[in-house]
Design an enzyme around this catalytic site. Structure first.
Site, PDB file in Angstrom:
ATOM      1  N   ARG A   1      -1.580   4.634  17.462  1.00 33.42           N
ATOM      2  CA  ARG A   1      -2.688   4.172  16.625  1.00 33.42           C
ATOM      3  C   ARG A   1      -3.302   2.893  17.199  1.00 33.42           C
ATOM      4  O   ARG A   1      -3.130   2.603  18.379  1.00 33.42           O
ATOM      5  CB  ARG A   1      -2.179   3.988  15.191  1.00 33.42           C
ATOM      6  CG  ARG A   1      -1.601   5.287  14.610  1.00 33.42           C
ATOM      7  CD  ARG A   1      -1.113   5.106  13.197  1.00 33.42           C
ATOM      8  NE  ARG A   1      -2.215   4.756  12.290  1.00 33.42           N
ATOM      9  CZ  ARG A   1      -2.037   4.311  11.052  1.00 33.42           C
ATOM     10  NH1 ARG A   1      -0.798   4.171  10.578  1.00 33.42           N
ATOM     11  NH2 ARG A   1      -3.064   4.014  10.287  1.00 33.42           N
TER      12      ARG A   1
ATOM     13  N   TYR B   1      -0.226   9.690   6.761  1.00 31.45           N
ATOM     14  CA  TYR B   1       0.993   9.486   5.963  1.00 31.45           C
ATOM     15  C   TYR B   1       1.458  10.711   5.185  1.00 31.45           C
ATOM     16  O   TYR B   1       2.496  10.650   4.512  1.00 31.45           O
ATOM     17  CB  TYR B   1       0.766   8.310   4.988  1.00 31.45           C
ATOM     18  CG  TYR B   1       0.336   7.040   5.695  1.00 31.45           C
ATOM     19  CD1 TYR B   1       1.158   6.459   6.657  1.00 31.45           C
ATOM     20  CD2 TYR B   1      -0.893   6.434   5.430  1.00 31.45           C
ATOM     21  CE1 TYR B   1       0.772   5.302   7.327  1.00 31.45           C
ATOM     22  CE2 TYR B   1      -1.291   5.279   6.095  1.00 31.45           C
ATOM     23  CZ  TYR B   1      -0.453   4.722   7.039  1.00 31.45           C
ATOM     24  OH  TYR B   1      -0.834   3.584   7.705  1.00 31.45           O
TER      25      TYR B   1
ATOM     26  N   ARG C   1      -3.051   8.214  -0.018  1.00 34.60           N
ATOM     27  CA  ARG C   1      -3.597   7.305   0.996  1.00 34.60           C
ATOM     28  C   ARG C   1      -3.576   7.986   2.367  1.00 34.60           C
ATOM     29  O   ARG C   1      -2.508   8.372   2.855  1.00 34.60           O
ATOM     30  CB  ARG C   1      -2.718   6.046   1.037  1.00 34.60           C
ATOM     31  CG  ARG C   1      -3.051   5.089   2.159  1.00 34.60           C
ATOM     32  CD  ARG C   1      -1.977   4.028   2.312  1.00 34.60           C
ATOM     33  NE  ARG C   1      -2.272   3.131   3.401  1.00 34.60           N
ATOM     34  CZ  ARG C   1      -1.388   2.366   3.998  1.00 34.60           C
ATOM     35  NH1 ARG C   1      -0.116   2.382   3.607  1.00 34.60           N
ATOM     36  NH2 ARG C   1      -1.738   1.576   4.986  1.00 34.60           N
TER      37      ARG C   1
ATOM     38  N   ASN D   1       0.794  -1.238   0.000  1.00 36.20           N
ATOM     39  CA  ASN D   1       0.000   0.000   0.000  1.00 36.20           C
ATOM     40  C   ASN D   1       0.823   1.283   0.000  1.00 36.20           C
ATOM     41  O   ASN D   1       0.287   2.381  -0.106  1.00 36.20           O
ATOM     42  CB  ASN D   1      -1.003   0.019   1.174  1.00 36.20           C
ATOM     43  CG  ASN D   1      -1.942  -1.163   1.108  1.00 36.20           C
ATOM     44  OD1 ASN D   1      -2.594  -1.364   0.088  1.00 36.20           O
ATOM     45  ND2 ASN D   1      -1.999  -1.982   2.156  1.00 36.20           N
TER      46      ASN D   1
ATOM     47  N   ASN E   1      10.327  -0.104   4.898  1.00 41.68           N
ATOM     48  CA  ASN E   1       9.020   0.120   5.509  1.00 41.68           C
ATOM     49  C   ASN E   1       8.182  -1.111   5.169  1.00 41.68           C
ATOM     50  O   ASN E   1       7.727  -1.254   4.026  1.00 41.68           O
ATOM     51  CB  ASN E   1       8.350   1.392   4.985  1.00 41.68           C
ATOM     52  CG  ASN E   1       7.042   1.678   5.732  1.00 41.68           C
ATOM     53  OD1 ASN E   1       6.458   0.781   6.343  1.00 41.68           O
ATOM     54  ND2 ASN E   1       6.582   2.912   5.675  1.00 41.68           N
TER      55      ASN E   1
HETATM   56  C1  DQA Z   1       3.063   2.021   8.187  1.00 45.33           C
HETATM   57  C2  DQA Z   1       2.289   1.633   9.441  1.00 45.33           C
HETATM   58  C3  DQA Z   1       1.594   0.283   9.249  1.00 45.33           C
HETATM   59  O1  DQA Z   1       0.843  -0.041  10.414  1.00 45.33           O
HETATM   60  C4  DQA Z   1       0.638   0.354   8.062  1.00 45.33           C
HETATM   61  O2  DQA Z   1       0.060  -0.906   7.848  1.00 45.33           O
HETATM   62  C5  DQA Z   1       1.289   0.871   6.836  1.00 45.33           C
HETATM   63  C6  DQA Z   1       2.174   2.026   6.949  1.00 45.33           C
HETATM   64  C7  DQA Z   1       3.705   3.421   8.324  1.00 45.33           C
HETATM   65  O3  DQA Z   1       4.574   3.728   7.518  1.00 45.33           O
HETATM   66  O4  DQA Z   1       3.347   4.191   9.223  1.00 45.33           O
HETATM   67  O5  DQA Z   1       1.037   0.414   5.731  1.00 45.33           O
HETATM   68  O6  DQA Z   1       4.130   1.092   7.989  1.00 45.33           O
END
Ligand code: DQA
Length: 159
Positions: A113, A30, A25, A18, A80
């Site tokens: 979160r 983000y 997104r 993603n 990441n």
């Molecule tokens: C993430 C945090 C994860 O929990 C989430 O599923 C993501 C993005 C972040 O960069 O803050 O896809 O890795």
């Protein structure tokens, strides 16, 4: 296999599921910087620091594992893992299997979160962890990878 001119001066910037949607997104979590822009910034910092940054993104765990294997002899990996951080055991094992330092990055402060984001199965085998610094965290992670790599080379040389 990505062709790099000198493996010992190459760093993999790897983004998981993603993260190709960065920029649009959930901007509250983000931000609005695109993945392309993140890759440009990290590559340009890499040039300043004398390393070649190879960028990759995948939505599947197996492809991320393959990429990490390719970076075995490299200076390190900025990763990441996206949601795979929370349950990706194959990804965890890949990080653990290579000698190159892997620094984990999360753009958002995962600890502020949902509770399921508070667990990382990858962090215990990572050489470092950056979270909650926005996309600037990728630049911090690149610096951390290079520091860890220098430390391990010094240790290997008995300095
Ligand atoms: C993430 C945090 C994860 O929990 C989430 O599923 C993501 C993005 C972040 O960069 O803050 O896809 O890795």
């Amino acid at each position: 296999m990505s062709a790099v001119s000198d493996q010992s001066r190459a760093v993999l910037l790897l983004n998981g599921p993603n993260l190709n949607l960065l920029g649009t997104r959930d901007p509250a979590q983000y931000g609005t910087t695109t993945l392309e822009e993140v890759e440009r910034r990290v590559t340009s910092l890499g040039e300043e620091l004398g390393v070649e940054v190879v960028c990759a993104q995948s939505n599947s765990e197996g492809a991320l594992v393959d990429r990490i294997h390719e970076a075995r002899g490299w200076a390190g990996v900025v990763l990441n893992p996206g949601a795979y951080a929370h349950y990706g055991i194959a990804l965890r094992d890949a990080i653990d299997a290579i000698e190159a330092p892997v620094v984990e990055v999360h753009i958002s402060n995962v600890y502020a979160r949902e509770e399921f984001r508070h667990t990382s199965v990858t962090a215990p085998v990572a050489a470092g962890y950056v979270a909650g610094c926005g996309v600037f965290g990728y630049e911090l992670a690149l610096r951390a990878v290079l520091r860890r790599d220098a430390e391990r080379r010094e240790a290997a040389d008995g300095v």
